[in-house]
Design a protein around this motif. Structure first.
Motif, short mmCIF file in Angstrom:
data_model
loop_
_atom_site.label_atom_id
_atom_site.label_comp_id
_atom_site.label_asym_id
_atom_site.label_seq_id
_atom_site.Cartn_x
_atom_site.Cartn_y
_atom_site.Cartn_z
N LEU A 454 0.83 -1.20 0.00
CA LEU A 454 0.00 0.00 0.00
C LEU A 454 0.87 1.25 0.00
O LEU A 454 0.54 2.25 -0.67
CB LEU A 454 -0.92 -0.02 1.22
CG LEU A 454 -2.04 -1.07 1.22
CD1 LEU A 454 -2.79 -1.06 2.53
CD2 LEU A 454 -2.99 -0.82 0.06
N CYS A 458 0.54 3.90 -2.89
CA CYS A 458 0.17 5.29 -2.63
C CYS A 458 1.31 6.24 -3.00
O CYS A 458 1.08 7.35 -3.51
CB CYS A 458 -0.18 5.46 -1.15
SG CYS A 458 -1.71 4.61 -0.66
N CYS A 461 1.31 6.46 -6.84
CA CYS A 461 0.12 7.15 -7.37
C CYS A 461 0.06 8.62 -6.91
O CYS A 461 -0.45 9.49 -7.63
CB CYS A 461 -1.15 6.43 -6.92
SG CYS A 461 -1.29 4.76 -7.61
N GLY A 462 0.51 8.92 -5.66
CA GLY A 462 0.40 10.30 -5.14
C GLY A 462 1.62 11.16 -5.36
O GLY A 462 1.67 12.30 -4.87
N TYR A 463 2.58 10.64 -6.10
CA TYR A 463 3.81 11.41 -6.30
C TYR A 463 3.55 12.56 -7.27
O TYR A 463 2.97 12.38 -8.35
CB TYR A 463 4.90 10.49 -6.83
CG TYR A 463 6.16 11.25 -7.20
CD1 TYR A 463 6.97 11.82 -6.22
CD2 TYR A 463 6.54 11.38 -8.54
CE1 TYR A 463 8.11 12.50 -6.56
CE2 TYR A 463 7.68 12.07 -8.88
CZ TYR A 463 8.48 12.63 -7.89
OH TYR A 463 9.62 13.32 -8.23
N ARG A 472 2.72 18.28 0.00
CA ARG A 472 2.39 16.97 -0.59
C ARG A 472 0.93 16.63 -0.35
O ARG A 472 0.35 17.00 0.67
CB ARG A 472 3.28 15.88 0.01
CG ARG A 472 4.70 15.91 -0.51
CD ARG A 472 5.51 14.81 0.08
NE ARG A 472 5.49 14.86 1.55
CZ ARG A 472 6.31 14.13 2.30
NH1 ARG A 472 7.19 13.32 1.74
NH2 ARG A 472 6.25 14.23 3.62
N CYS A 474 -2.50 14.16 0.18
CA CYS A 474 -2.91 13.19 1.22
C CYS A 474 -2.48 11.77 0.85
O CYS A 474 -2.06 10.99 1.71
CB CYS A 474 -4.42 13.27 1.40
SG CYS A 474 -5.06 12.07 2.60
N VAL A 475 -2.60 11.43 -0.43
CA VAL A 475 -2.24 10.07 -0.88
C VAL A 475 -0.77 9.81 -0.65
O VAL A 475 -0.36 8.75 -0.16
CB VAL A 475 -2.59 9.88 -2.37
CG1 VAL A 475 -2.13 8.52 -2.87
CG2 VAL A 475 -4.09 10.04 -2.59
N SER A 476 0.05 10.75 -0.98
CA SER A 476 1.48 10.60 -0.79
C SER A 476 1.83 10.48 0.69
O SER A 476 2.63 9.62 1.08
CB SER A 476 2.22 11.80 -1.41
OG SER A 476 3.62 11.66 -1.23
N ASN A 477 1.18 11.30 1.52
CA ASN A 477 1.42 11.19 2.96
C ASN A 477 0.94 9.85 3.52
O ASN A 477 1.59 9.25 4.39
CB ASN A 477 0.72 12.34 3.69
CG ASN A 477 1.43 13.67 3.48
OD1 ASN A 477 2.66 13.69 3.31
ND2 ASN A 477 0.69 14.77 3.48
N THR A 478 -0.19 9.38 3.01
CA THR A 478 -0.72 8.08 3.47
C THR A 478 0.23 6.96 3.11
O THR A 478 0.45 6.01 3.88
CB THR A 478 -2.10 7.82 2.84
OG1 THR A 478 -2.98 8.89 3.17
CG2 THR A 478 -2.67 6.50 3.33
N GLY A 479 0.84 7.04 1.92
CA GLY A 479 1.83 6.03 1.53
C GLY A 479 2.98 5.98 2.50
O GLY A 479 3.46 4.90 2.88
#
Length: 794
Positions: A454, A458, A461-463, A472, A474-479
């Motif tokens: 995950l 994430c 995909c969030g880069y 940054r 939310c997706v990148s931080n979640t990764g």
């Protein structure tokens, strides 16, 4: 427990079998195809792991890389010997050397264990410092916008490396799930597998008495065959004697019979010839008288006055000149008679030569019946002995404590089965705990890898390459959070999991290398068979345990191999050292009484060959002169005409000449005389010609029978003398040889039967294959395939 159970099964059968089984001979039956009923066992000889076997092969390859050294037979022997010592002095050089050898052998496993211990120590330590660093906000770097030139490349390398590591971990987790499920599945099959083995052992116990009964029942088959030959002694023994005598006697009798037939033919030919000669004398006289009368009548007719007048005179003169031809053959009345020869032949026939020959044939054909009539008492005695042998064999089986032994072993098998069934639920319960623990561990590892996946997903995909660390998404931080959670869980639990891995690896690898592999290659048996190893007072443990004769070579490897080959327990364990059935089924002891009865079998035979009267008859026939008779005289007459002229032609010619004369008395008289000549031809000449033909046939018969008569008779007499000498000098030896052959046949039935009994008991009865299968099930299947193979795979 499985290994101990398998060993107990083998030793239990050994310990209960040696006290009451029977030995056998090493020779397989050859004459008759006796065959014990086939015994079908349920448990398969081989075990396949199925598709997961590929995983087990990979584990074996890894173990070979870690531990490539051969099985340490000598080291293991020394370890066992040291273990027997009450106190071990670790300062002794040999003890130190032994320890170094063990360390050298375990070097690969020790190295892997050391690496595992380092992981166990360093993992929580590194995690502790990492945690402290994170709590102090000293980890993670500074938030600034300065980008390195190779930052993108490094980012990709880190992502790919993490992905590869996750894939490898995923494969390992999958193998762990499969292996964990495999252990649970196989343990569930253990009950069915144990039931199958115990069912085979009970089949062995139940079939053994039936096999003994079957073996004993074959005695009736053997006895029936012997009784059949005894009842058929006329055709078996008498026929054998007859076949030996026939080639030397029958040809002589056939020649004498042929000579008797020739004598009869000679007599018939002589009788026919004698009567024919008498008939020819009479017929020739009658022909001469008739021809004289007709000549007188013709001369009277030719005195007619017309014969003096031309042209009739020329015809009359012609007729008068031809009258000299009307004469009979005087030599027919001068043929010599054969009365003397016929009398001689009749004198020969006063001896019934044909009857003597038939008497000789009959004396040969009566041999089987005479043999049977002369041996009735002996045959009855032999049958009595055969029945007593059957009783003796039954008594032997009654004294064998087979049922008691099988009952004791049946109790042992029942107790063992009860023990296994009583403890299998506990094993299954522990297995459920193991399965649940393995499931939790694999699930925890799966959760950690999921966090990594995950985080990678994430992060990719969030880069956003234009976003700053503070901006940054939310997706990148979640990764990043997922990755940190995965790392945290790894630090928290992986060192604990490594403890389990190290323990299972050390245990599983050593069992695989020190038990499973040497069991398959039989090297483990060689260690157990080391003299004085298991008991310092016994050279060979099995023979010492079973027979208290440790010097006798009886090894675990030999017993196991023989059981795998489905050999009988008696031969496998060499039970003749405890109970030698040869003493009870001694061939000579049981056949000696039969032999003594058959040796008293005496046959007296008298073969009739012609006798003195028959010999004299042949000699008289050779001397009767048939071969010296002059047949040319008779044959010469058979080719001549009975009259000087062909009367029929003469009559026709006379009739034609009469027709040329003028009508009148002369013409009519000549015609009457011509008719008379025709009548003489029919009534006198033709019967003579028939008699001459009969005479010719008789002469030919006499020529044939008389041709070489003296040589034939001499040859027959010489053959007769040879046959008589053969009977006089050899009939006793022929009878003795055939009687020995007959005795050998009867005794051979029982020798073969008793040999088959010994062979069957040694090689077939109570075959211990189910025991070897049970041992394979306990060690190779349950311990190694069900437990040890999946254990390192976790």
């Amino acid at each position: 427990m499985a290994l101990v159970l398998g060993s107990l099964l083998l030793l239990g059968l050994c310990g209960n079998s040696f006290s009451g089984e029977q030995p056998s001979s090493t020779d397989a039956p050859k004459a008759w195809n006796y065959e014990l009923p086939a015994t079908n066992y349920e448990t398969q000889d081989s075990h396949t792991a199925g598709p997961i076997g590929i995983l087990f092969e990979l584990v074996h390859i890894f173990l070979y890389v870690v531990q490539p050294r051969d099985f340490p037979e000598d080291t293991l022997r020394k370890v066992i010997q040291k273990a027997r010592e009450s106190k071990i002095d670790y300062d002794k050089p040999e003890t130190l050397i032994l320890g170094l050898k063990i360390i050298y052998y375990e070097a690969g496993i020790i190295l892997c264990s050391v690496l595992g211990l380092l992981f166990i120590i360093l993992m929580p330590l590194v995690g502790y410092f990492f945690c402290m660093c994170r709590c102090c906000n000293k980890c993670g770097g500074e938030m600034h916008q300065r980008q390195k030139e190779n930052g993108l490349f490094l980012r990709k390398c880190f992502a790919i490396s993490l992905l590869v590591i996750c894939i490898i971990i995923s494969i390992g987790i999958f193998c762990g799930f499969v292996a964990n499920h495999q252990v649970r599945t196989r343990i569930k099959r253990s009950r069915k597998l144990a039931d199958s083995n115990f069912k085979d052992l009970r089949t062995l116990l139940n079939e053994t008495p039936e096999q003994i009964k079957y073996i004993l029942a074959q005695y009736n088959t053997t006895k029936d065959k012997a009784f059949s030959d005894l009842n058929s002694i006329n055709s078996v023994l008498g026929g054998g004697i007859l076949d030996r005598l026939r080639p030397n006697i029958i040809p002589v009798l056939d020649e004498i019979k042929s000579m008797a037939t020739a004598i009869k033919e000679t007599k018939e030919a002589l009788e026919t010839m004698n009567s024919t000669l008498k008939s020819l004398h009479q017929q020739s006289t009658q022909l001469s008288s008739s021809l004289t009368s007709v000549k007188t009548s013709l001369r009277a007719s030719l005195n007619d006055p017309l014969c003096s007048v031309r042209p009739s005179s020329e015809t009359c003169n012609s007729i008068r000149l031809s009258l000299s031809q009307l004469n009979s053959n005087p030599e027919l009345r001068q043929l010599p008679p054969v009365d003397a020869e016929l009398d001689k032949v009749n004198n020969v026939l006063r001896t019934d030569l044909d009857g003597l020959v038939q008497q000789g044939y009959q004396s040969l054909n009566d041999i089987p019946d005479r043999v049977q009539s002369q041996t009735k008492t002996v045959i009855a005695g032999i049958k009595k002995v055969l029945n007593s042998i059957g009783s003796d064999i039954d008594n032997v089986t009654q004294h064998l404590p087979i049922q008691d032994i099988l009952s004791e072993f049946s109790v042992y098998v029942n107790n063992t089965e009860s023990y296994i069934h009583r403890n299998l639920p506990t094993l299954e319960e522990y297995d459920s705990y193991w399965w649940l623990g393995g499931l939790v561990i694999c699930s925890l590892l799966t959760l950690i890898v999921i966090f990594y996946y995950l985080g990678l997903l994430c992060g990719v995909c969030g880069y956003d390459r234009h976003a700053t660390p503070t901006t940054r998404g939310c997706v990148s931080n979640t990764g990043g959070v997922f990755l940190m959670v995965g790392v945290g869980l790894s630090f928290l639990f992986c060192w604990i999991l490594m403890i389990i891995v190290v323990l299972t690896f050390v245990f599983g690898a050593n069992v695989e290398k020190l038990i499973c592999e040497p069991y398959t290659s039989k090297e483990l048996f060689r260690v157990l068979d080391t003299p004085y190893l298991l008991n310092e007072d016994w050279e060979y443990y099995l023979s010492g345990k079973l027979f208290n004769k440790s010097e006798m070579k009886l090894t675990f490897q030999q017993v196991y191999s023989d059981c795998k080959k489905n050999r009988g327990t008696y031969g496998t364990l060499h039970l003749e050292n405890s109970f030698d059935i040869s003493d009870y089924l001694n061939i000579n002891e049981h056949t000696a009484s039969i032999s003594s009865e058959l040796e008293s079998l005496k046959v007296n035979l008298n073969i009739f060959l012609l006798g003195a009267a028959g010999r004299k008859s042949l000699q008289d026939f050779a001397a009767c002169g048939i071969d010296r008779m002059s047949y040319d005289t008779y044959l010469a007459q058979t080719g001549k005409s009975p009259a000087g002229v062909n009367l029929l032609s003469f009559a026709y010619d006379l009739e034609a000449k009469a027709n040329s004369l003028p009508p009148g008395n002369l013409r009519n008289s000549l015609k009457r005389d011509a008719q008379t000549i025709k009548t003489i031809h029919q009534q006198r000449v033709l019967p003579i010609e028939q008699s001459l033909s009969t005479l010719y046939q008789s002469v030919k018969i006499l020529q044939r029978t008389g041709n070489g008569l003296l040589e034939r008779v001499n040859r027959i007499l010489a053959s007769l003398d040879f046959a008589q000498n053969f009977i006089t000098n050899n009939i006793s030896s022929v009878i003795i040889e055939e009687t020995k052959k007959y005795r050998k046949t009867i005794i051979g039935y029982f020798e073969h039967y008793l040999q088959w009994i010994e062979f069957s008991i040694r090689e077939k009865v109570a075959s211990c294959k189910p025991v070897a299968t049970a041992l394979d099930t306990a060690v190779d299947v349950f311990l190694c395939s069900y437990i040890i193979d999946p254990l390192p795979s976790h």
